[in-house]
Each structure stands twice: as structure tokens, then as C-alpha cells.
Design an enzyme around this catalytic site. Structure first.
Site, PDB file in Angstrom:
ATOM      1  N   ARG A  27      -1.352  -7.048  13.704  1.00  0.00           N
ATOM      2  CA  ARG A  27      -1.591  -5.684  14.167  1.00  0.00           C
ATOM      3  C   ARG A  27      -1.264  -5.620  15.647  1.00  0.00           C
ATOM      4  O   ARG A  27      -1.885  -6.292  16.474  1.00  0.00           O
ATOM      5  CB  ARG A  27      -3.050  -5.300  13.917  1.00  0.00           C
ATOM      6  CG  ARG A  27      -3.522  -4.024  14.615  1.00  0.00           C
ATOM      7  CD  ARG A  27      -2.766  -2.760  14.209  1.00  0.00           C
ATOM      8  NE  ARG A  27      -2.760  -2.566  12.774  1.00  0.00           N
ATOM      9  CZ  ARG A  27      -3.758  -2.003  12.084  1.00  0.00           C
ATOM     10  NH1 ARG A  27      -4.851  -1.607  12.716  1.00  0.00           N
ATOM     11  NH2 ARG A  27      -3.653  -1.825  10.777  1.00  0.00           N
TER      12      ARG A  27
ATOM     13  N   ARG B  87      -3.899 -11.173  11.082  1.00  0.00           N
ATOM     14  CA  ARG B  87      -4.930 -11.162  10.041  1.00  0.00           C
ATOM     15  C   ARG B  87      -4.453 -12.072   8.922  1.00  0.00           C
ATOM     16  O   ARG B  87      -3.530 -11.730   8.175  1.00  0.00           O
ATOM     17  CB  ARG B  87      -5.176  -9.724   9.583  1.00  0.00           C
ATOM     18  CG  ARG B  87      -5.716  -8.854  10.732  1.00  0.00           C
ATOM     19  CD  ARG B  87      -5.507  -7.390  10.503  1.00  0.00           C
ATOM     20  NE  ARG B  87      -4.097  -7.036  10.452  1.00  0.00           N
ATOM     21  CZ  ARG B  87      -3.648  -5.835  10.090  1.00  0.00           C
ATOM     22  NH1 ARG B  87      -4.492  -4.877   9.766  1.00  0.00           N
ATOM     23  NH2 ARG B  87      -2.358  -5.595  10.067  1.00  0.00           N
TER      24      ARG B  87
ATOM     25  N   ARG C 154      -3.509 -10.935   0.658  1.00  0.00           N
ATOM     26  CA  ARG C 154      -3.676  -9.856   1.627  1.00  0.00           C
ATOM     27  C   ARG C 154      -4.375 -10.379   2.880  1.00  0.00           C
ATOM     28  O   ARG C 154      -5.371 -11.103   2.786  1.00  0.00           O
ATOM     29  CB  ARG C 154      -4.494  -8.710   1.024  1.00  0.00           C
ATOM     30  CG  ARG C 154      -3.842  -8.032  -0.158  1.00  0.00           C
ATOM     31  CD  ARG C 154      -4.793  -7.063  -0.840  1.00  0.00           C
ATOM     32  NE  ARG C 154      -5.979  -7.744  -1.364  1.00  0.00           N
ATOM     33  CZ  ARG C 154      -7.028  -7.137  -1.889  1.00  0.00           C
ATOM     34  NH1 ARG C 154      -7.044  -5.815  -1.959  1.00  0.00           N
ATOM     35  NH2 ARG C 154      -8.055  -7.833  -2.341  1.00  0.00           N
TER      36      ARG C 154
ATOM     37  N   ASP D  74       1.964  -2.697  11.974  1.00  0.00           N
ATOM     38  CA  ASP D  74       1.727  -3.883  11.160  1.00  0.00           C
ATOM     39  C   ASP D  74       3.038  -4.627  11.010  1.00  0.00           C
ATOM     40  O   ASP D  74       4.050  -4.053  10.567  1.00  0.00           O
ATOM     41  CB  ASP D  74       1.175  -3.504   9.789  1.00  0.00           C
ATOM     42  CG  ASP D  74      -0.279  -3.057   9.856  1.00  0.00           C
ATOM     43  OD1 ASP D  74      -0.901  -3.199  10.928  1.00  0.00           O
ATOM     44  OD2 ASP D  74      -0.794  -2.572   8.838  1.00  0.00           O
TER      45      ASP D  74
ATOM     46  N   GLU E 258       4.077  -1.272   8.245  1.00  0.00           N
ATOM     47  CA  GLU E 258       3.381   0.011   8.275  1.00  0.00           C
ATOM     48  C   GLU E 258       3.201   0.450   9.723  1.00  0.00           C
ATOM     49  O   GLU E 258       3.254  -0.367  10.649  1.00  0.00           O
ATOM     50  CB  GLU E 258       1.995  -0.073   7.607  1.00  0.00           C
ATOM     51  CG  GLU E 258       2.020  -0.403   6.129  1.00  0.00           C
ATOM     52  CD  GLU E 258       0.617  -0.407   5.517  1.00  0.00           C
ATOM     53  OE1 GLU E 258      -0.338   0.082   6.155  1.00  0.00           O
ATOM     54  OE2 GLU E 258       0.481  -0.927   4.392  1.00  0.00           O
TER      55      GLU E 258
END
Length: 322
Positions: free
Chosen positions: A216, A231, A239, A279, A287
Site C-alpha cells: 500500500r 501486507r 490474500r 496497491d 487497485e
């Protein structure tokens, strides 16, 4: 100079203050002496074309046992405010769109609304990234299940996701030949009895570098904060989203990250998107988060930053980007 700052957000009583970026913004505004006000979606109204809201005076403190105090609600003409922080989480559903239309009127009257209401309507967090295909891995957005199946067969390993989700909800990883693919597509596109999809879904080629984290990158007025929060998926989970159990690890921006930020930044400024989260997985943008980007508190803690302070410095120095 003290300002009046209102926030439109999801219920403040349910947030996790150690991770909540909206809370960081409120703490910073209060530290600067600004008067805080709180509202939720049901508090907005239009009266004879004027934007109103049922505002409650708000004070906040860094205390997990009790982090906020609300005063008595009072209907207020939003044109009396200096700044509105529009921080509701996705989805951008019809009611959220109506919120942005109310805040359009406040903005046209001179209120600083962050992010720009029109941009929040126009910039779906999945599709907006496709304005920058040079930054992205192969991606398809379609309603047609057959076209989505073709994409999976072509690339062999893909990620399927809804266009209105957040926090990793509704995301599937699928490989060519997976017997569950039809069921996944039925869930995502809400197919009718003829097999035609009712809603769009996104398919992206799977990026193996997710093992190093879904980064991020926070952008303020089109410029990146110099560190990203990677992340990192845990266990068997693919994920990286923190809400899906990912572990957050701060990392300096790579040259590729900075290139992506430079490609996207001018368009963010043009649209009045003053606080945004990109992202990035490996070398690819996936994204662009415009509604309520997060991860400021984690980066602040790991690198001694004050990202909320950086944003308020920008807002106070440049009331608009026009």
C-alpha cells in the site's frame, strides 16, 4: 488558524484505533486546534437545495477504553464548515452516491471536501486502475462468464474479485481446470438462468510476488509517502489484506513503485483526489483506493512518520488543487 472539520465515516464506536487512518486524521486535526464534528450517512439532508447535516461535536483521545466523546446533535448548514473528510468505507452504493451529491453542493459553496465527491463517484477502486494499463498485469473486467473463463484459461492462474469489495472479501484465486470456477463466477457475476452475468467482475493474472506482500503506497496530492506497507499473506492464505490476516511490514519504495506513483499522480491531482492508496504487487499496480485509504497508522509507528500531519499540511497550504 483553527478550522471546523467534519468527518463522514462509518460508526466511530466500532473502529480499531490502533489501525484506523480516519482516527489518525481526527487526532491530528484536534492537535492543531480544529473543531471536530461527526456525522454518519443518515445525518445528511438537502433543504431547498442547501446541504445540511446533523452534526455532533467530537473529541478524540488515544485510549482503547474510550476513544471518543460526542456532543449533542444539531442540524447545521454544511456551508458553514471549512473542511469535510469523506471517509466512508466501500461499497460505493447508491446511498453513498447520494452522499457525494449532497457534498457536491457544499464543495461548490467553498467547503473543502476530501476526497472530491465527483471523483469518488467516477473512480471505482478497481476500474480506475485500468486508466494506467502500462502499470498493470493483464486484467479483464466483464459480466460474461465465458469471457472470464477464457481469461483464466489463457493465463493459467488468476485472481477473481468483485468491483465493490474491500479488505479482501469475495476474492478468489483460481487455476485453469479448477472444477470450482463456474461456482466462483456464479457468485461474482450473479448469473441468470441463461448464464448471463448481471454484474461485472474483475480477473487479473496472478502475480506470484504476492508472497513478498501487497504494498500500500499512500499518495498525498499526487506524491507518494516514501515508505509502503507490504501486507504479507500468512499460512495458506494468498490474500495479503490486513483484514484477511495479512502481516504488515513497512518497506522503502522501490524505483518501480516511484515510477508507478509518477504515472498515476498527475491524474489524482487533476481529479482532486488528495489522499489515495495505491496497491502494488511486485511490479504491478492492482487497485487505486480513493474512498478511505488505510495503513497510515502502521507506517507512522514503524518509521516515525505523521502521515495525517502531512495531509493536513497540504490541505492548509493548498485549499484546492485547481
Amino acid at each position: 488558524m483553527p478550522r471546523s472539520v467534519a468527518v463522514l465515516m462509518d460508526p466511530i464506536g466500532s473502529i480499531k484505533i490502533a489501525k484506523d487512518t480516519s482516527f489518525a486524521l481526527l487526532l491530528e486535526a484536534q492537535r492543531r486546534g480544529h473543531q471536530l464534528y461527526y456525522m454518519e450517512q443518515g445525518d445528511l439532508a438537502l433543504r431547498d437545495g442547501a446541504p445540511w447535516a446533523k452534526l455532533r461535536p467530537l473529541s478524540v483521545k488515544e485510549d482503547p477504553a474510550g476513544w471518543y466523546t460526542l456532543g449533542e446533535a444539531r442540524w447545521t448548514d454544511l456551508r458553514e464548515l471549512d473542511t469535510v473528510l469523506l471517509r466512508k468505507d466501500p461499497p460505493v452504493d447508491p446511498q453513498f452516491v447520494y452522499d457525494t451529491l449532497v457534498l457536491d453542493i457544499a464543495q461548490h459553496a467553498g467547503v473543502q471536501v476530501v476526497n472530491d465527491p465527483r471523483a469518488l463517484r467516477d473512480c471505482n477502486e478497481k476500474i480506475f486502475a485500468l486508466h494506467f494499463p502500462q502499470c498493470m498485469a493483464p486484467t479483464l473486467v466483464a459480466r460474461d462468464p465465458a469471457e472470464l473463463r477464457r481469461f483464466v484459461a489463457e493465463h493459467g492462474d488468476a485472481v477473481l474479485k468483485p468491483l465493490d469489495g474491500m479488505g479482501g472479501r469475495g476474492i478468489f484465486r483460481v487455476q485453469s481446470g479448477d472444477k470450482n470456477l463456474n461456482s466462483m463466477l456464479e457468485t461474482l457475476v450473479q448469473g441468470d438462468s441463461h448464464g448471463q452475468g448481471r454484474q461485472f467482475a474483475m480477473a487479473q493474472k496472478f502475480i506470484p510476488q504476492i508472497s513478498a506482500g501487497d504494498k500500500r503506497i499512500l499518495m498525498i496530492d499526487g506524491e507518494p509517502v516514501p515508505y509502503a506497507l507490504a501486507r504479507i499473506p500468512q499460512g495458506d492464505e494468498f490474500r495479503g489484506n490486513l483484514a484477511a490476516g495479512g502481516r504488515g511490514e513497512g518497506v522503502p519504495l522501490s524505483d518501480r513503485d516511484r515510477w508507478i506513483a509518477a504515472e498515476v499522480g498527475p491524474e489524482l491531482r487533476r481529479r482532486g483526489l488528495r489522499f489515495v492508496g495505491l496497491d502494488v504487487i511486485g511490479d504491478y499496480l492492482t487497485e487505486i483506493n480513493v474512498t478511505s485509504p488505510t495503513c497510515a497508522r502502521e507506517l507512522d509507528k514503524q518509521f516515525g512518520l505523521n502521515i495525517a500531519g502531512m495531509l493536513f499540511d497540504a490541505l492548509e497550504a493548498r485549499p484546492t488543487l485547481a
